[in-house]
Motif scaffolding. Structure first.
Motif, PDB file in Angstrom:
ATOM      1  N   ALA A   1       0.820  -1.211   0.000  1.00  0.00           N
ATOM      2  CA  ALA A   1       0.000   0.000   0.000  1.00  0.00           C
ATOM      3  C   ALA A   1       0.855   1.262   0.000  1.00  0.00           C
ATOM      4  O   ALA A   1       0.519   2.254  -0.660  1.00  0.00           O
ATOM      5  CB  ALA A   1      -0.933  -0.008   1.212  1.00  0.00           C
TER       6      ALA A   1
ATOM      7  N   VAL B   1       2.212   1.824  -3.563  1.00  0.00           N
ATOM      8  CA  VAL B   1       1.193   2.385  -4.451  1.00  0.00           C
ATOM      9  C   VAL B   1       0.954   3.858  -4.120  1.00  0.00           C
ATOM     10  O   VAL B   1       0.814   4.693  -5.014  1.00  0.00           O
ATOM     11  CB  VAL B   1      -0.106   1.570  -4.343  1.00  0.00           C
TER      12      VAL B   1
ATOM     13  N   LEU C   1      -0.499  -7.392  -3.890  1.00  0.00           N
ATOM     14  CA  LEU C   1      -1.307  -6.254  -4.312  1.00  0.00           C
ATOM     15  C   LEU C   1      -2.554  -6.747  -5.023  1.00  0.00           C
ATOM     16  O   LEU C   1      -2.543  -7.773  -5.703  1.00  0.00           O
ATOM     17  CB  LEU C   1      -0.512  -5.342  -5.260  1.00  0.00           C
TER      18      LEU C   1
ATOM     19  N   SER D   1      -6.672  -3.740  -8.564  1.00  0.00           N
ATOM     20  CA  SER D   1      -6.912  -2.296  -8.622  1.00  0.00           C
ATOM     21  C   SER D   1      -5.677  -1.503  -8.233  1.00  0.00           C
ATOM     22  O   SER D   1      -5.403  -0.440  -8.806  1.00  0.00           O
ATOM     23  CB  SER D   1      -8.085  -1.926  -7.713  1.00  0.00           C
ATOM     24  N   GLN D   2      -4.903  -2.009  -7.260  1.00  0.00           N
ATOM     25  CA  GLN D   2      -3.671  -1.316  -6.867  1.00  0.00           C
ATOM     26  C   GLN D   2      -2.643  -1.341  -7.996  1.00  0.00           C
ATOM     27  O   GLN D   2      -1.942  -0.348  -8.235  1.00  0.00           O
ATOM     28  CB  GLN D   2      -3.107  -1.960  -5.605  1.00  0.00           C
TER      29      GLN D   2
END
Length: 381
Positions: free
Chosen positions: A159, A162, A200, A203-204
């Motif tokens: 996260a 990203v 991940l 969408s990431q």
């Protein structure tokens, strides 16, 4: 002894040129306070004080003599002075100025003890302002932050990686080495994990590809091939925005399937066919805004997705008031590129553009694009 009359005297007996500015030296005792009436100094006293003042003031460097683009300040820890650009920049608001100055101050004073997650957070905060990388890179604290993020990619979570890529896209970072270090971190989290499962979500990964397109940075094609090859195995998991982001990234990187004997081009064709197929199957589930962006990307790729465009138009037509300004302009461009003068949709679109609540928000460039689309369709409404 040579007398020099006061500053207000009309008949000055002697002139010694321009007096040095005394604003920064009065408190230090290097310049005497102004005296009333006629003040008398000996030539030796004046020369001694002038030499003492000249010796106490450091010589002006070429970078600091111009406009106040760089101001050198000494850190409390005794480090070297860092150039700061803030005094020459006109901020959008007081709140933005507070965010930028507070963030850079914390980075400069706490960078040695600051956690890596907090550095990513500060990077995000800077990306939410109107400042861009070409402006912020004049500050050494920002440059050091980018260097630490690039060197600590392996310590970042998926996260955080990203988030760093999204922030870099907003800041319009153009350094390829910085982007490639983040891209390798994303590839490691997706393909080279201890458990074998991806770290991940799809969408990431799509957001990471979209950030590369936003920054208009050209990195190795191998990264796109690896990510698309991984995602196309579960293409049914893509949302409408995932499809739009993938097509946007491919268009910005100019990944077009033109050679059927090239494995890269074969994969690109497979990705586009999957997007067209799932767009046809799930268009009644998609939001009107997502449909507008997908149609726009198909038009920019110069691809016709099939009869699904008629269903998409019926889905979007009654919901034009729910989409944002960018999607509205994208829909007009898509209709123009498809050379499809769908009268009912164009009539509703022109009425939505002329709505007072919408018209005051549209930028002149967006209105121009809409008018150009109507002109290409030879529609005068």
């Amino acid at each position: 002894r040579l007398k020099v009359r006061g500053r207000g005297a009309r008949n000055r007996e002697e002139t010694f040129g321009a007096w040095p500015a005394a604003g920064n030296h009065v408190g230090a005792g290097l310049w005497p306070p102004p005296m009333h009436g006629t003040s008398a100094y000996t030539l030796g006293t004046i020369a001694a004080r002038s030499f003492a003042l000249r010796a106490s003031v450091p010589r002006c460097q070429p970078a600091a003599c111009g406009p106040t683009l760089h101001i050198q300040r000494q850190h409390a820890a005794g480090q070297a002075a860092a150039p700061i650009f803030l005094d020459a920049y006109r901020f959008k608001s007081r709140e933005e100025e507070r965010i930028v100055k507070t963030t850079l101050h914390e980075l400069g004073t706490q960078h040695e003890t600051m956690k890596l997650s907090l550095k990513v957070y500060h990077f995000q905060e800077l990306s939410k302002t109107t400042l861009r990388d070409n402006t912020l890179r004049h500050d050494t604290r920002y440059v050091k932050l980018k260097e630490e993020l690039a060197s600590s990619v392996k310590e970042l979570s998926g996260a955080q990686l990203v988030a760093a890529m999204v922030s870099s896209g907003r800041l319009k970072v153009q350094n390829r080495k910085f982007w490639w270090s983040l891209a390798r971190g994303v590839a490691d989290d997706v393909l080279r994990t201890k458990s074998g499962a991806s770290g991940l979500y799809h969408s990431q990964i799509c957001i990471a590809l979209h950030s590369l397109g936003v920054a208009k940075v050209k990195i190795k094609e191998r990264f796109y091939y690896q990510m698309l090859k991984f995602m196309v195995m579960r293409a049914e998991l893509w949302t409408e925005f995932d499809m739009a982001w993938i097509m946007f990234a491919m268009r910005r990187r100019r990944l077009k399937p033109t050679n059927p004997h090239n494995q890269y081009h074969t994969l690109y064709a497979k990705v586009l066919m999957n997007i067209a197929g799932y767009f046809r199957d799930k268009v009644h589930f998609f939001s009107p805004q997502g449909i507008a962006f997908i149609m726009y990307e198909f038009a920019r790729h110069e691809l016709y997705p099939g009869l699904v465009v008629f269903r998409a138009a019926r889905r979007v037509r009654p919901n034009l008031s729910q989409i944002n300004d960018r999607a509205l302009v994208a829909l007009a461009v898509a209709l123009a590129k498809f050379d499809w003068p769908e009268r009912r949709l164009l009539r509703r679109l022109s009425a939505e553009v002329c709505e007072p609540r919408r018209f005051v928000r549209l930028q002149p460039k967006q209105v121009t694009v809409v008018l150009h689309s109507y002109a290409r369709l030879v529609v005068r409404d």
